[in-house]
Design an enzyme around this catalytic site. Structure first.
Site, PDB file in Angstrom:
ATOM      1  N   LYS A  35       0.882  -1.123   0.078  1.00  0.00           N
ATOM      2  CA  LYS A  35       0.036  -0.060  -0.017  1.00  0.00           C
ATOM      3  C   LYS A  35       0.808   1.186  -0.049  1.00  0.00           C
ATOM      4  O   LYS A  35       2.142   1.358   0.322  1.00  0.00           O
ATOM      5  CB  LYS A  35      -0.932   0.045   1.217  1.00  0.00           C
ATOM      6  CG  LYS A  35      -0.438   0.075   2.606  1.00  0.00           C
ATOM      7  CD  LYS A  35      -1.181  -0.264   3.763  1.00  0.00           C
ATOM      8  CE  LYS A  35      -0.552  -0.461   4.958  1.00  0.00           C
ATOM      9  NZ  LYS A  35      -0.724   0.873   5.900  1.00  0.00           N
ATOM     10  N   ARG A 130     -10.315   0.601  14.803  1.00  0.00           N
ATOM     11  CA  ARG A 130     -10.064   1.278  13.567  1.00  0.00           C
ATOM     12  C   ARG A 130     -11.138   0.624  12.662  1.00  0.00           C
ATOM     13  O   ARG A 130     -12.389   0.707  12.634  1.00  0.00           O
ATOM     14  CB  ARG A 130      -8.879   1.366  13.249  1.00  0.00           C
ATOM     15  CG  ARG A 130      -8.374   2.413  12.535  1.00  0.00           C
ATOM     16  CD  ARG A 130      -6.852   2.300  12.208  1.00  0.00           C
ATOM     17  NE  ARG A 130      -6.388   1.148  11.781  1.00  0.00           N
ATOM     18  CZ  ARG A 130      -5.109   1.173  11.094  1.00  0.00           C
ATOM     19  NH1 ARG A 130      -4.072   1.890  11.015  1.00  0.00           N
ATOM     20  NH2 ARG A 130      -4.910  -0.098  10.457  1.00  0.00           N
ATOM     21  N   TYR A 256      18.334  29.523   9.069  1.00  0.00           N
ATOM     22  CA  TYR A 256      17.068  30.001   9.531  1.00  0.00           C
ATOM     23  C   TYR A 256      16.983  30.014  10.812  1.00  0.00           C
ATOM     24  O   TYR A 256      17.260  28.924  11.495  1.00  0.00           O
ATOM     25  CB  TYR A 256      15.825  29.294   8.947  1.00  0.00           C
ATOM     26  CG  TYR A 256      15.476  29.678   7.134  1.00  0.00           C
ATOM     27  CD1 TYR A 256      15.682  31.088   6.833  1.00  0.00           C
ATOM     28  CD2 TYR A 256      15.483  28.951   6.567  1.00  0.00           C
ATOM     29  CE1 TYR A 256      15.597  31.534   5.320  1.00  0.00           C
ATOM     30  CE2 TYR A 256      15.576  29.023   5.035  1.00  0.00           C
ATOM     31  CZ  TYR A 256      15.284  30.455   4.525  1.00  0.00           C
ATOM     32  OH  TYR A 256      15.401  30.694   3.271  1.00  0.00           O
ATOM     33  N   MET A 304      14.396  24.160   3.028  1.00  0.00           N
ATOM     34  CA  MET A 304      13.503  23.622   1.842  1.00  0.00           C
ATOM     35  C   MET A 304      14.407  22.722   0.964  1.00  0.00           C
ATOM     36  O   MET A 304      13.996  21.601   0.588  1.00  0.00           O
ATOM     37  CB  MET A 304      12.666  24.436   0.791  1.00  0.00           C
ATOM     38  CG  MET A 304      11.920  23.763  -0.040  1.00  0.00           C
ATOM     39  SD  MET A 304      11.018  25.166  -1.109  1.00  0.00           S
ATOM     40  CE  MET A 304       9.788  25.796  -0.118  1.00  0.00           C
TER      41      MET A 304
END
Ligand SMILES: Cc1ncc(COP(=O)(O)O)c(C=O)c1O
Length: 364
Positions: A35, A130, A256, A304
């Site tokens: 999957k 679930r 950053y 990024m």
């Protein structure tokens, strides 16, 4: 020149891991769980490595079609069953087995026109809450399915919530066994953790096991065990190269938010990999990384397209040096995806599945 970042899928490691899972549950057949596009590896790319499985388990009908397009004639199981009535037509056409976990799926089957009765896997919610029928309603669902001409074999299925943790599987096993004791049909119970930890336990005997993550080279119960402990191998390597070097003086900061400050002179390498490639942004200073096969650490924030690594112990490293974000370095050194995932507050599953489209992938 393409940007120097690459994911490599290791066919031999997939084969090895599948064999390892088989050894853990020697009497069971194995669903290769493919999957989510084979946990981000790509169904077509893992095919050579996993074609030795006894069947393939997945969710998306489109993915089932891709497995059939690869020439697979054996079992395919839809782990969540059908989502709407017309999906049953594709099940009939492609010979898909499907899980049945709620009444609406039985209603759809009852009006489905097919020459070929379907094999279904009746799912019990034995405690995970679930998917699946509550234990008290399970036998009624079985009786209903058993009366349908659209259904031939009914197999029995459940899924464990805590196979990898201290709570374990005993509480769910007890419920499952109590309700199914005298029901005919094959059983499929466990994921990777249950297979590795309990696969040879006669009390947890199953006809089919469903290992996913272990086959892709991540330890389901990390850090209790690591992949070396389970004799598993990374099936995916994410590697990149250093594209810049900076010499920091004491007090200089990196990236950053200036989240890292050098307390001494420090050489850092700038690596062509960032969160837009699928590397977790939550990994902070100290996350392990290999440069030319040598273990060092990430410093500063992941951005990024780039991240920065400490080269203080690597005087020969520079622009062009190989960086292994996870997986296997060219020299054979390993960095388990689980270690990186943990540093980013997540699990190996998420990292594999998040490999970004823009990263080129090769199969070895
Ligand atoms: C029903 C079912 N079976 C098997 C698996 C495989 O689990 P794992 O990757 O933990 O081995 C999953 C994955 O979530 C699942 O949902």
């Amino acid at each position: 020149m393409p940007r120097p970042i690459l994911a490599t899928i290791h066919t031999e490691s997939l084969r090895h891991n599948l064999a390892r899972a088989r050894r853990a549950a020697p009497d069971a057949r194995i669903w290769g769980v493919v999957k989510a596009n084979a946990y981000g590896h790509g169904i077509e790319r893992v095919w050579e490595g996993l074609r030795g499985a006894d069947g393939f388990a997945l969710l998306d009908l489109a993915e089932a079609e891709r497995v059939r397009a690869l020439g697979w004639r054996g079992p395919i199981l839809l782990l969540e069953g059908v989502f709407e009535a017309r999906d049953l037509e594709l099940c009939s056409r492609l010979g898909l087995w499907h899980s049945v976990h709620h009444d609406a799926q039985i209603d759809m089957l009852a009006v489905h026109k097919t020459h070929q009765p379907h094999r279904v896997f009746l799912k019990m919610n034995s405690g995970m809450n679930r998917l699946g029928f509550a234990p008290a309603r399970y036998r009624a669902a079985w009786t209903r399915l058993n009366a349908l001409p659209q259904v031939d074999e009914i197999s029995l299925m459940t899924h464990f919530s805590d196979a990898d943790g201290p709570r374990g599987i005993a509480h769910q096993m007890q419920v499952f066994q109590e309700i199914t004791r005298d029901l005919p049909g094959e059983r499929t119970l466990g994921n990777s953790a249950a297979t590795l930890l309990h696969g040879s336990d006669p009390a947890v005997r199953a006809d089919w096991v469903r290992p996913g993550i272990a086959v892709y080279g991540s330890a389901p119960d990390f850090p209790d065990h690591d992949i070396a402990g389970w004799e598993l191998q990374p099936a995916m390597t994410l590697s990149a190269r250093i594209i810049g070097v900076q010499e920091l003086a004491p007090g200089d900061t990196v990236g950053y938010g200036s989240s890292f400050t050098a307390d001494a002179s420090l050489r850092i390498g700038v690596v062509a990999c960032g969160y837009a490639d699928g590397y977790p942004r939550h990994c902070s200073t100290g996350t392990p990384v290999l440069v030319d096969g040598v273990r060092t650490r990430l410093v500063g924030r992941v951005s990024m397209d780039m991240l920065t690594v400490d080269l203080s112990q690597l005087p020969d490293a520079g622009v062009g040096s190989e960086v292994t974000l996870w997986g296997r370095a060219a020299g054979g050194q390993m960095l388990a995806i689980d270690e990186v995932a943990r540093a980013g507050g997540t699990v190996g599953y998420e990292l594999m599945c998040a490999l970004a489209q823009r990263v080129p992938v090769v199969v070895d």
